[in-house]
Design a protein around this motif. Structure first.
Motif, PDB file in Angstrom:
ATOM      1  N   TYR A  44      42.320  46.298 -30.441  1.00  0.00           N
ATOM      2  CA  TYR A  44      42.647  47.520 -29.704  1.00  0.00           C
ATOM      3  C   TYR A  44      41.393  48.051 -29.017  1.00  0.00           C
ATOM      4  O   TYR A  44      40.277  47.928 -29.544  1.00  0.00           O
ATOM      5  CB  TYR A  44      43.249  48.558 -30.649  1.00  0.00           C
ATOM      6  CG  TYR A  44      44.648  48.197 -31.070  1.00  0.00           C
ATOM      7  CD1 TYR A  44      45.755  48.618 -30.331  1.00  0.00           C
ATOM      8  CD2 TYR A  44      44.867  47.422 -32.214  1.00  0.00           C
ATOM      9  CE1 TYR A  44      47.048  48.268 -30.720  1.00  0.00           C
ATOM     10  CE2 TYR A  44      46.152  47.069 -32.604  1.00  0.00           C
ATOM     11  CZ  TYR A  44      47.231  47.495 -31.844  1.00  0.00           C
ATOM     12  OH  TYR A  44      48.502  47.139 -32.216  1.00  0.00           O
ATOM     13  N   GLU A  91      45.549  39.241 -21.198  1.00  0.00           N
ATOM     14  CA  GLU A  91      46.219  40.541 -21.310  1.00  0.00           C
ATOM     15  C   GLU A  91      45.779  41.206 -22.620  1.00  0.00           C
ATOM     16  O   GLU A  91      45.258  40.546 -23.523  1.00  0.00           O
ATOM     17  CB  GLU A  91      47.735  40.359 -21.294  1.00  0.00           C
ATOM     18  CG  GLU A  91      48.276  39.625 -20.077  1.00  0.00           C
ATOM     19  CD  GLU A  91      48.106  40.418 -18.798  1.00  0.00           C
ATOM     20  OE1 GLU A  91      47.937  41.658 -18.888  1.00  0.00           O
ATOM     21  OE2 GLU A  91      48.129  39.805 -17.716  1.00  0.00           O
ATOM     22  N   GLU A  92      46.012  42.510 -22.699  1.00  0.00           N
ATOM     23  CA  GLU A  92      45.673  43.217 -23.941  1.00  0.00           C
ATOM     24  C   GLU A  92      46.418  42.617 -25.131  1.00  0.00           C
ATOM     25  O   GLU A  92      45.897  42.562 -26.243  1.00  0.00           O
ATOM     26  CB  GLU A  92      46.003  44.705 -23.797  1.00  0.00           C
ATOM     27  CG  GLU A  92      45.066  45.461 -22.870  1.00  0.00           C
ATOM     28  CD  GLU A  92      43.645  45.543 -23.403  1.00  0.00           C
ATOM     29  OE1 GLU A  92      43.469  45.675 -24.637  1.00  0.00           O
ATOM     30  OE2 GLU A  92      42.705  45.454 -22.591  1.00  0.00           O
ATOM     31  N   SER A  93      47.638  42.134 -24.895  1.00  0.00           N
ATOM     32  CA  SER A  93      48.408  41.527 -25.989  1.00  0.00           C
ATOM     33  C   SER A  93      47.745  40.243 -26.488  1.00  0.00           C
ATOM     34  O   SER A  93      47.799  39.931 -27.696  1.00  0.00           O
ATOM     35  CB  SER A  93      49.838  41.227 -25.520  1.00  0.00           C
ATOM     36  OG  SER A  93      49.828  40.373 -24.377  1.00  0.00           O
ATOM     37  N   ASP A  94      47.108  39.484 -25.592  1.00  0.00           N
ATOM     38  CA  ASP A  94      46.391  38.280 -26.012  1.00  0.00           C
ATOM     39  C   ASP A  94      45.231  38.644 -26.933  1.00  0.00           C
ATOM     40  O   ASP A  94      44.963  37.959 -27.928  1.00  0.00           O
ATOM     41  CB  ASP A  94      45.824  37.534 -24.785  1.00  0.00           C
ATOM     42  CG  ASP A  94      46.904  36.996 -23.877  1.00  0.00           C
ATOM     43  OD1 ASP A  94      47.877  36.428 -24.388  1.00  0.00           O
ATOM     44  OD2 ASP A  94      46.761  37.148 -22.645  1.00  0.00           O
ATOM     45  N   ARG A 102      44.873  41.399 -28.778  1.00  0.00           N
ATOM     46  CA  ARG A 102      45.354  41.896 -30.079  1.00  0.00           C
ATOM     47  C   ARG A 102      45.874  40.749 -30.938  1.00  0.00           C
ATOM     48  O   ARG A 102      45.692  40.749 -32.158  1.00  0.00           O
ATOM     49  CB  ARG A 102      46.438  42.954 -29.862  1.00  0.00           C
ATOM     50  CG  ARG A 102      45.888  44.264 -29.302  1.00  0.00           C
ATOM     51  CD  ARG A 102      46.896  45.377 -29.429  1.00  0.00           C
ATOM     52  NE  ARG A 102      48.062  45.162 -28.579  1.00  0.00           N
ATOM     53  CZ  ARG A 102      48.150  45.571 -27.320  1.00  0.00           C
ATOM     54  NH1 ARG A 102      47.146  46.213 -26.745  1.00  0.00           N
ATOM     55  NH2 ARG A 102      49.253  45.353 -26.621  1.00  0.00           N
ATOM     56  N   ARG A 103      46.505  39.778 -30.302  1.00  0.00           N
ATOM     57  CA  ARG A 103      46.986  38.624 -31.068  1.00  0.00           C
ATOM     58  C   ARG A 103      45.813  37.836 -31.641  1.00  0.00           C
ATOM     59  O   ARG A 103      45.879  37.320 -32.761  1.00  0.00           O
ATOM     60  CB  ARG A 103      47.839  37.731 -30.171  1.00  0.00           C
ATOM     61  CG  ARG A 103      48.507  36.571 -30.903  1.00  0.00           C
ATOM     62  CD  ARG A 103      49.621  35.934 -30.082  1.00  0.00           C
ATOM     63  NE  ARG A 103      49.121  35.378 -28.822  1.00  0.00           N
ATOM     64  CZ  ARG A 103      49.384  35.890 -27.624  1.00  0.00           C
ATOM     65  NH1 ARG A 103      50.128  36.987 -27.520  1.00  0.00           N
ATOM     66  NH2 ARG A 103      48.913  35.323 -26.533  1.00  0.00           N
TER      67      ARG A 103
END
Length: 292
Positions: free
Chosen positions: A74, A61-64, A66-67
């Motif tokens: 981004y 996911e995009e959150s993975d 960014r983490r």
């Protein structure tokens, strides 16, 4: 974790997965696939790995991202950092393939990394060949006409012949990069195999089979596989992999069709000129394959 950016046709997706899988196994960390860019990607059939193969793929996911990458994760930042001018800002974890040939620095990729590139060399995953072959086991059995083709392939000295046209012809940019393998290449390859093997039968695969029937005349038993279209076109790769020998195009699709054939005694003929600009492909063509 290792996150592999996946884009392109099925053959390209397989190279990207295989490289990421190799590094993830070496480091003992999970591999996640980033496939979001298929949302606005027009060519080919979209993301296909989970449709074609029975492996348990995991997705990022995009959150993975960014983490893992911080501000670099981004989408706009990733796009900017792909440019050579921004190389110094990428950091250790954002890994861009630096050039087409095998990159020795891949073995130093860190355990938390985002991989972006095509990674078109067996050298990136030769150390885990058995695992890649297991992962790339075709999910669905061949049925109908494809089952009939598989039977004929098994009962003959079968040679797959792949003629790639499609976007190479329709897209001027693709044509300028890749060029086309002409009839002379195929005739030379056929002649080589006819001299080496008794009574070969040629199974011809193409995204423009009508053109092949009209322009590529082979004076040997030939079978034209014309029943796999659109989303089912991956079945051509499955059938190629069952053949005993191979004449491939300058295409990652037929590269994998030949590579997935596990026979030690297979003969694979590949074009010496893979790109129109004459780039060397020494790291793309596995040892033991023949170039013409």
């Amino acid at each position: 974790m290792i996150i592999s950016h996946i884009i392109g046709g099925l053959g390209n997706q397989m190279f990207q997965y295989a490289a990421g899988r190799s590094r993830s196994l070496e480091l003992g960390v999970p591999l996640l696939l980033h496939v979001a860019d298929f949302a606005d990607y027009g060519p080919h059939q979209g993301f296909q790995l989970d449709q074609v193969f029975g492996c348990d793929f995991r997705f990022a996911e995009e959150s993975d991202i960014r983490r893992l990458l911080g501000w670099r994760g981004y989408r706009l930042a990733r796009r900017v950092l792909r440019r050579k001018a921004a190389m110094a800002l990428r950091g250790e974890k954002f890994v861009i393939e630096p050039y087409f040939d095998h990159w020795p620095g891949f073995s130093r990729v860190a355990r938390d990394s985002y991989l972006a590139g095509y990674w078109q060399s067996e050298k990136y995953f030769r150390n885990i060949e058995d695992a890649i072959r297991r992962d790339f086991s075709f999910k669905a059995p061949l049925t109908g006409r494809n089952a009939e083709w598989a039977s004929r392939i098994a009962d003959s000295t079968s040679v797959s012949v792949h003629v790639r046209r499609g976007d190479y012809v329709a897209n001027p940019k693709a044509l300028a990069v890749h060029g086309l393998c002409g009839p002379d290449y195929y005739h030379s390859a056929v002649d080589r195999l006819v001299r080496e093997f008794p009574a070969p039968e040629f199974f011809i695969f193409s995204d423009d089979i009508d053109w092949v029937r009209e322009h590529l005349h082979i004076a040997q038993p030939c079978h034209y596989i014309d029943n796999n279209k659109g989303a089912g076109s991956y079945n051509d790769m499955h059938l190629m992999s069952l053949c005993r020998h191979h004449i491939i195009a300058n295409s990652s699709f037929s590269w994998w069709g030949a590579w997935l054939n596990p026979r030690a005694d297979k003969k694979v003929i590949a074009p010496k000129k893979w790109f129109a600009d004459g780039r060397t492909v020494a790291d793309l063509i596995p040892a033991g394959w023949t170039t013409l």
